[in-house]
Write a protein that holds these residues in place. Structure first.
Motif, PDB file in Angstrom:
ATOM      1  N   MET A 186       0.677  -1.198  -0.093  1.00 63.82           N
ATOM      2  CA  MET A 186       0.043   0.018   0.009  1.00 63.82           C
ATOM      3  C   MET A 186       0.791   1.136  -0.138  1.00 63.82           C
ATOM      4  N   THR A 193      -8.298   0.862   2.758  1.00 60.30           N
ATOM      5  CA  THR A 193      -7.398  -0.370   2.626  1.00 60.30           C
ATOM      6  C   THR A 193      -8.099  -1.427   1.725  1.00 60.30           C
ATOM      7  N   GLN A 245      -4.898   3.784  -7.048  1.00 62.02           N
ATOM      8  CA  GLN A 245      -6.037   3.803  -6.392  1.00 62.02           C
ATOM      9  C   GLN A 245      -6.451   5.149  -6.418  1.00 62.02           C
ATOM     10  N   GLU A 250     -15.527   3.788   4.404  1.00 58.36           N
ATOM     11  CA  GLU A 250     -14.306   3.432   3.502  1.00 58.36           C
ATOM     12  C   GLU A 250     -14.405   1.870   3.543  1.00 58.36           C
ATOM     13  N   GLN A 309      -8.728   7.417  -3.080  1.00 59.14           N
ATOM     14  CA  GLN A 309      -8.195   6.496  -1.975  1.00 59.14           C
ATOM     15  C   GLN A 309      -9.557   6.234  -0.930  1.00 59.14           C
ATOM     16  N   ALA A 341      -8.071  -0.418  -1.768  1.00 63.44           N
ATOM     17  CA  ALA A 341      -6.735  -0.297  -2.441  1.00 63.44           C
ATOM     18  C   ALA A 341      -6.627  -1.718  -2.777  1.00 63.44           C
ATOM     19  N   GLY A 357      -1.259   6.364  -5.560  1.00 66.79           N
ATOM     20  CA  GLY A 357      -2.084   7.312  -5.622  1.00 66.79           C
ATOM     21  C   GLY A 357      -1.675   8.624  -5.679  1.00 66.79           C
ATOM     22  N   HIS A 358      -1.670   9.181  -4.439  1.00 66.45           N
ATOM     23  CA  HIS A 358      -1.244  10.321  -4.268  1.00 66.45           C
ATOM     24  C   HIS A 358       0.407  10.882  -4.890  1.00 66.45           C
ATOM     25  N   ALA A 367      -0.302   4.575  -1.570  1.00 67.17           N
ATOM     26  CA  ALA A 367      -1.270   5.499  -2.004  1.00 67.17           C
ATOM     27  C   ALA A 367      -1.498   6.781  -1.499  1.00 67.17           C
ATOM     28  N   GLY A 368      -1.168   6.735   0.090  1.00 71.91           N
ATOM     29  CA  GLY A 368      -1.453   7.911   0.887  1.00 71.91           C
ATOM     30  C   GLY A 368      -0.770   9.126   0.567  1.00 71.91           C
TER      31      GLY A 368
END
Length: 456
Positions: A8, A79, A73, A194, A76, A82, A53-54, A10-11
């Motif tokens: 993971m 999780t 993703q 989410e 977002q 994702a 992502g970001h 993407a944050g």
């Protein structure tokens, strides 16, 4: 077995307060995400699927390479969402899928490997821990017999559930086929709206799939990084691990808390390292090497018995056995010092070879030079290797003595045993065994008076 690995990444990492994506911040000179990719390789993964992502373009460019695939993703949505993006990239022939996080850099490969083995393609295996402050981690809910029943996110937990001290790290190993089915059924009817990956635990329990939670003792292994303070804490933890490993191998560190290894440091026996030294890239120190305080050494090999005095900077260089370097010396890429070479204070060497016993002890520059055995290169002397467009080489034969404050204008050759008088500018080859001078005749003007200020 070689698992699928999903990482993971993407944050946004808002609390880092940085334009740089969080997973690209560096720990020990390497991005957080690359640390996790290295751990995945240590587990035996043939390919890691990174969910971006970001700052996706920047992240993907930074870690692209063989064995790394990317899915995005956008937006977002948790999780679970994702992992939904990663599902099409999973290899169905791999019975286990390992979920890791790009901002959890100190996970050990052996810990992740044990989790994969516990899963075995038949069980859901979670990595849990019991921190001093459970904070807002999801709680591991067990039944009376100790079996895992569910993971409850902090915001959705009751006061009784929030009192549970065992928490979920976010890392799991799941049977690939089951994981695909579970994430497809996730819902977002929760406080955050989410898709929680943790909801697969309840799904596994409902299907009668065994759920295991392995408690990791070293909390740093599962510590995530959310701000600069946490990054600094893990940096020091990482460096302490490096220091412990070195000392276990017999390296003598003046202060383990003041060491920075930002790459790979290999040491022989009886190596001594003083405080505030930084090692970057691939560095090897042979038997009996001594490194003084406040040195920076990058991509270098230091021979047996060499002494690197304080405040020396070495990059891309080779230092021979018994050599003395520094203090305040700089060896730039391509510097190759033979055995027992002396490089003193405020001497810079670049792309030059110095043979056994050569010396440049003070305030000198040797660039693009080949220096023979036992040469003495005087204080304040330089090789003028650049003509404004091209670099040229200086060749200095064995046993040459170059006086102080000389300029050797390359390309030029000094024959063996030549002596260059102090203050000379040498632009033509100097013959072997002779004294060569190139300076104006000294004169004294009788009766000369120093100018004086005129009174106002």
């Amino acid at each position: 077995m070689a698992p699928n690995v999903v990482i993971m990444a993407a944050g946004k990492g808002t609390r880092m307060k940085s334009a740089l994506p969080k997973v690209l911040h560096r720990l020990a000179g390497t991005s957080l995400l690359q640390h996790v990719l290295n751990a995945a390789a240590g587990v035996g993964a043939l390919r890691s699927v990174v969910v971006t992502g970001h700052g996706a373009d920047e992240v993907e460019a930074a870690v692209a390479g063989p064995g790394v695939a990317f899915v995005r993703q956008m937006p977002q949505l948790g999780t679970g969402h994702a992992v939904q993006q990663a599902v099409p990239a999973l290899d169905d022939t791999q019975p286990v899928t390992l979920i890791l996080y790009g901002d959890v850099p100190l996970i050990r490969a052996q810990t992740a490997r044990a989790l994969v083995q516990a899963c075995g393609g038949e069980k859901l295996a979670l990595l849990s821990f019991t921190p001093q402050d459970p904070a807002r981690y999801g709680r591991i809910v067990r039944d009376a017999a100790g079996g895992v029943r569910s993971i409850v996110e902090y915001k959705d937990a009751t006061p009784e559930q929030r009192a549970i001290r065992e928490v979920y790290s976010g890392i799991m190993a799941a049977p690939t086929a089951m994981l695909k089915r579970w994430v497809a059924a996730l819902r977002d009817d929760n406080a955050q709206h989410e898709f929680y990956l943790t909801d697969v635990v309840a799904m596994a329990v409902a299907e009668g799939v065994p759920v295991l939670a392995q408690i990791v003792v070293d909390e740093a292994e599962v510590a995530g990084i959310n701000d600069a303070a946490q990054l600094a804490e893990l940096e020091r933890e990482f460096q302490r691990r490096q220091a412990d490993t070195l000392m276990d191998a017999g390296v003598r560190l003046a202060d383990p808390a003041r060491l920075d290894v930002r790459g790979t440091l290999t040491c022989g026996s009886d190596v001594e390292i003083d405080v505030n030294c930084v090692f970057e890239g691939e560095v090897s120190l042979a038997d009996g090497v001594r490194i003084g305080a406040n040195c920076v050494i990058r991509d270098a090999r230091i021979g047996a018995g060499a002494v690197i005095h304080p405040f020396t900077h070495i990059e891309g260089a080779v230092v021979g056995a018994g050599a003395l370097v520094g203090p305040f010396a700089r060896l730039r890429p391509g510097a190759q010092l033979g055995d027992e070479v002396h490089i003193g204070n405020f001497v810079e060497v670049k792309n030059s070879t110095l043979a056994r016993g050569a010396k440049a002890n003070h305030l000198a520059y040797l660039g693009d030079a080949t220096v023979g055995e036992r040469v003495n290169f005087g204080a304040g002397s330089i090789t003028a290797n650049y003509d404004g467009a091209n670099k040229h080489r200086t060749t200095i034969g064995a046993d040459v003595h170059v006086g102080s404050n000389c300029v050797l204008v390359a390309p030029v050759t000094l024959g063996e045993g030549a002596t260059i008088g102090g203050g000379s500018t040498i632009a033509k080859d100097a013959p072997a065994g002779q004294l060569t001078l190139a300076r104006a005749r000294q004169a004294t003007l009788a009766g000369w008076v120093r100018p004086k200020k005129t009174p106002r």
